[in-house]
Write a protein that holds these residues in place. Structure first.
Motif, PDB file in Angstrom:
ATOM      1  N   GLY A 104       5.782  27.030  35.683  1.00 55.75           N
ATOM      2  CA  GLY A 104       5.964  25.741  36.329  1.00 55.75           C
ATOM      3  C   GLY A 104       5.872  25.838  37.830  1.00 55.75           C
ATOM      4  O   GLY A 104       5.639  26.912  38.400  1.00 55.75           O
ATOM      5  N   ALA A 183       1.443  27.134  34.345  1.00 55.67           N
ATOM      6  CA  ALA A 183       2.167  25.909  34.687  1.00 55.67           C
ATOM      7  C   ALA A 183       1.394  24.662  34.285  1.00 55.67           C
ATOM      8  O   ALA A 183       1.934  23.745  33.651  1.00 55.67           O
ATOM      9  CB  ALA A 183       2.450  25.882  36.188  1.00 55.67           C
ATOM     10  N   THR A 274       6.916  19.763  36.019  1.00 50.27           N
ATOM     11  CA  THR A 274       5.693  20.300  36.594  1.00 50.27           C
ATOM     12  C   THR A 274       4.664  19.203  36.827  1.00 50.27           C
ATOM     13  O   THR A 274       3.926  19.231  37.814  1.00 50.27           O
ATOM     14  CB  THR A 274       5.105  21.396  35.686  1.00 50.27           C
TER      15      THR A 274
END
Length: 320
Positions: A104, A183, A274
């Motif tokens: 993330g 991520a 994210t």
């Protein structure tokens, strides 16, 4: 080198199990005293990984100071909590090899896990472990391949220490590519789950995955990632697994949104925060990321699934 795993969720427990099955110097840390007592007695993490046996050789503790005596420390801490955890316990981590096992971008700072480590513990060696994997598979000893990214001068030794017969690690010094691949695929997985949950079908999911991969490449390469990293385990490999399996928390979270059903609030969904962080990052750098932008809008209750799909389908026709 001795190894400690900080965080006794499903993934942390699975890593501790596979490492302890291969060597005797592994410690698993959990913050909950009662959970530690139960795991020590029953040799199972009943709440997070109930079908996996904890090897007798695995040490389990709630004493963070004791756990941090290890030379290599795996940080299985959610990305949005990592900075505070490191700052609070910085003295324990000084000079250690710290391996982030989370995916993330920090919403407050825009930093990835290794940059977060370096900002809070400058003397540490910062690495990240990422790639396509499910905790139940790792715990069961099923073959799994992951990417280990970090400084090239120490990476080969760390790779050797963390590899097991069933867990194969590939190393790279491209930390940016490894982190952003891991991520960003979570955001695309939410979109894929939402598309399937809303009944748009497998073809729509394939389109979201493909165009989502293009988004990942645009941002990551602009920020210094190498294309070959994004085509590897931590990019395309992780994207494929996460976007196609109900066992993926991000995919399942998106599916629940699309199907308008409930989702377990105790499950960590890294892609939710994210999406917002990356949407901000893309805007800052002038990168077009329509799927990420739409996911962020859905999660902020600014857009529903029907309008989101219509917005994506209404985009200008162009060359691929």
């Amino acid at each position: 080198m001795s190894i400690s795993v900080l965080g006794a969720g499903a993934f942390g427990t699975a890593l501790a199990i596979t490492l302890a099955n291969a060597r005797p110097d592994i410690t698993l840390w959990a913050r909950d005293d009662s959970a530690v007592e139960s795991m020590c007695t029953e040799r199972v993490n009943a709440l997070r990984l109930p079908d996996a046996h904890l090897p007798e050789a695995l040490g389990i503790t709630s004493d963070l100071t004791k756990a941090c005596q290890a030379e290599i420390i795996l940080l299985v801490i959610p990305t949005q909590r990592l900075a505070a955890f490191l700052e609070t316990n910085a003295a324990l981590f000084a000079g250690k090899i710290l391996v982030a096992c989370c995916k993330g971008v920090d919403l407050a700072t825009g930093l990835g896990p290794t940059a977060t480590i370096k900002s809070k513990v400058p003397s540490a060696t910062a690495c990240v472990l990422t790639g396509p994997s499910f905790a139940v598979d790792i715990a069961a000893g099923l073959p799994t391949a992951l990417t280990l990214a970090g400084p090239s001068e120490s990476l080969k030794d760390i790779q050797s220490e963390l590899s097991t017969p069933a867990l194969r690690l590939y190393r790279t010094s491209d930390v940016t590519g490894a982190e952003l691949g891991g991520a960003l695929k979570n955001v695309i997985a939410i979109a894929c789950g939402a598309a399937i949950g809303a009944g748009y079908g497998e073809s729509a999911r394939a389109a979201v995955m493909t165009r989502g991969y293009a988004e990942i490449q645009r941002l990551a390469i602009a920020l210094g990632a190498e294309p070959k990293t994004l085509a590897g385990l931590s990019g395309f490999g992780d994207l494929t697994l996460t976007c196609t399996s109900q066992r993926s928390r991000n995919y399942s979270f998106g599916y629940a949104i699309g199907a308008q059903t409930s989702f377990d609030p105790n499950q960590t969904v890294e892609g939710a925060k994210t999406a917002e962080a990356v949407s901000n990052l893309a805007q800052k750098h002038g990168i077009d990321m329509p799927i990420t932008r739409v996911v962020a809008a859905i999660l902020a209750n600014k857009l529903n699934i029907k309008d989101a799909m219509e917005a994506l389908l209404a985009r200008p026709l162009k060359e691929e």
